[in-house]
Design a protein around this motif. Structure first.
Motif, PDB file in Angstrom:
ATOM      1  N   GLU A 124       0.824  -1.201   0.000  1.00 38.62           N
ATOM      2  CA  GLU A 124       0.000   0.000   0.000  1.00 38.62           C
ATOM      3  C   GLU A 124       0.869   1.268   0.000  1.00 38.62           C
ATOM      4  O   GLU A 124       0.534   2.263  -0.648  1.00 38.62           O
ATOM      5  N   VAL A 125       1.969   1.234   0.740  1.00 41.97           N
ATOM      6  CA  VAL A 125       2.884   2.381   0.762  1.00 41.97           C
ATOM      7  C   VAL A 125       3.477   2.607  -0.629  1.00 41.97           C
ATOM      8  O   VAL A 125       3.511   3.740  -1.134  1.00 41.97           O
ATOM      9  N   ARG A 126       3.932   1.528  -1.249  1.00 42.68           N
ATOM     10  CA  ARG A 126       4.522   1.636  -2.592  1.00 42.68           C
ATOM     11  C   ARG A 126       3.500   2.150  -3.596  1.00 42.68           C
ATOM     12  O   ARG A 126       3.787   3.039  -4.414  1.00 42.68           O
ATOM     13  N   SER A 127       2.288   1.634  -3.517  1.00 48.65           N
ATOM     14  CA  SER A 127       1.227   2.045  -4.433  1.00 48.65           C
ATOM     15  C   SER A 127       0.885   3.523  -4.253  1.00 48.65           C
ATOM     16  O   SER A 127       0.684   4.257  -5.221  1.00 48.65           O
ATOM     17  N   ALA A 128       0.831   3.981  -2.992  1.00 44.82           N
ATOM     18  CA  ALA A 128       0.502   5.385  -2.714  1.00 44.82           C
ATOM     19  C   ALA A 128       1.575   6.307  -3.290  1.00 44.82           C
ATOM     20  O   ALA A 128       1.269   7.358  -3.864  1.00 44.82           O
ATOM     21  N   HIS A 129       2.829   5.933  -3.130  1.00 51.11           N
ATOM     22  CA  HIS A 129       3.907   6.767  -3.663  1.00 51.11           C
ATOM     23  C   HIS A 129       3.844   6.836  -5.189  1.00 51.11           C
ATOM     24  O   HIS A 129       4.017   7.915  -5.779  1.00 51.11           O
ATOM     25  N   GLN A 130       3.576   5.709  -5.813  1.00 51.36           N
ATOM     26  CA  GLN A 130       3.486   5.687  -7.271  1.00 51.36           C
ATOM     27  C   GLN A 130       2.332   6.558  -7.771  1.00 51.36           C
ATOM     28  O   GLN A 130       2.429   7.201  -8.820  1.00 51.36           O
ATOM     29  N   GLN A 131       1.245   6.594  -6.998  1.00 53.90           N
ATOM     30  CA  GLN A 131       0.083   7.384  -7.408  1.00 53.90           C
ATOM     31  C   GLN A 131       0.246   8.862  -7.086  1.00 53.90           C
ATOM     32  O   GLN A 131      -0.079   9.728  -7.907  1.00 53.90           O
ATOM     33  N   ASP A 132       0.731   9.171  -5.883  1.00 54.38           N
ATOM     34  CA  ASP A 132       0.746  10.562  -5.411  1.00 54.38           C
ATOM     35  C   ASP A 132       2.079  11.274  -5.612  1.00 54.38           C
ATOM     36  O   ASP A 132       2.119  12.511  -5.632  1.00 54.38           O
TER      37      ASP A 132
END
Length: 359
Positions: A124-132
């Motif tokens: 979830e942390v990795r996904s959030a960084h990729q999105q935001d």
């Protein structure tokens, strides 16, 4: 890029801390990047069960963040205390939900992680960084310091980030005031062994000397506790022994450990926690259950007559203390006084940092 003088208070996301942030002026918020910890779900000791579901626990998190922070300045969000197996009724991960709420409201949230998070949390942390593209915060504690290079390398690989996208927090948590020299020497060694030292987006040193309870302070007295974390930071930055100056972080007027005792059996004394020059000043009364909350009128009067009182115009917290001393407000409860002390503390530290000339 965040600036070195930014202050990083670690705050449990409860009502007192929320109101403390809400009452800060924008000038103080702009110099602050709080690390907000979503607390564990309260326990119903009588029925031996959680008081809420995870959906209920997180239901208003976006609303409270927007109301209390309401700024485009970045802040850190940490769900360490949320059970790793919890999922919302729709199957969504709690971190995903919280970041979705902040995203919807245009808030600048940086997810916090560490070496002890499970695969789902890290995803979830990795996904959030990729999105935001807001970056990630690595929060390392004492158990990580023994093998710092491998622990950091593992996180960088797992999360597919470069140091320039990461805020690195070295969190030594609680330090006894009389151990501050030993702690400073220990931290000097840690700071010199950090890999990629000058590549991190920001380097932050965090700790506190605030105890888990105030039993060391006598009832009906004014005591004090050295702010060891502040004294350590100042000694470090002027020592000439570190290559990069870390930002300053603390736990405001709280201890890092979450409160887990059964409140039915807690005999809390009335107290006002007030930050002064290199110390916490504790104005302590007697047990509230026996002597009541009206003690706060007298305690507030003691604060406003103390030589280190900053004056009613210094912060919203100081204005409240003056009002209670004048019997025009109050007496307040534990939440009011956590708000008051935290609001004063954040304002005080931001002002202190503004006077520091970095070497």
């Amino acid at each position: 890029m965040l600036e070195k003088h930014y202050y990083v208070p670690v705050l449990k996301w409860k009502q007192g801390e929320q109101k403390a942030l809400e009452e800060l002026p924008i000038s103080i918020k702009e110099a602050t990047s709080p690390m907000l910890e979503v607390p564990p779900i309260d326990w119903d000791f009588e029925n031996d069960t959680p008081k809420k579901t995870i959906d209920e626990h997180l239901q208003k998190v976006g609303e409270t963040l927007s109301r209390s922070w309401g700024s485009d300045s970045p802040f850190f969000i940490d769900l360490y205390y949320v059970d790793s197996t919890d999922r919302l009724a729709n199957g969504q991960h709690p971190l995903s939900f919280v970041l979705q709420e902040t995203r919807t409201r245009g808030l600048n949230a940086i997810p916090v992680t560490s070496t002890n998070r499970d695969v789902a949390y890290q995803a979830e942390v990795r996904s959030a960084h990729q999105q935001d593209q807001n970056g990630i915060c690595f929060r390392l504690k004492e158990e990580d310091f023994g093998d710092l290079q491998n622990n950091i390398g593992s996180l960088l690989t797992q999360l597919s980030v470069n140091p320039s996208e990461v805020d690195l927090v070295l969190d030594y948590e609680y330090v006894k005031p009389d151990e501050r020299v030993r702690t400073m020497l220990f931290l000097t060694g840690i700071l010199s062994s950090i890999p990629f030292l000058n590549q991190w987006r920001r380097l932050i040193l965090c700790g506190t000397s605030f105890p888990s309870d105030l039993s060391s302070i006598d009832s009906n007295s004014i005591g004090q506790i050295d702010r060891a974390e502040w004294l350590i930071w100042k000694r470090l930055i002027y020592s000439g022994s570190i290559e990069r100056v870390p930002s300053f972080g603390d736990y405001a007027i709280s201890n890092p450990a979450p409160f887990e005792a059964d409140p039915r059996f807690i005999n809390m004394s009335a107290n006002i926690r007030y930050t002064g020059d290199d110390k916490f000043i504790i104005f302590k009364g007697r047990m509230i259950k026996r002597y009541g909350g009206n003690q706060y009128y007298q305690l507030a009067s003691q604060v406003v007559t103390h030589p280190e009182y900053s004056g009613p115009n210094f912060s919203a917290g100081d204005q409240y203390i003056q009002n209670v001393a004048n019997n025009t407000d109050g007496p307040g409860n534990a939440t009011n006084w956590r708000k008051t002390g935290t609001n004063h503390h954040i304002t005080y530290v931001v002002n202190e940092l503004a006077t520091v000339t970095l070497p």
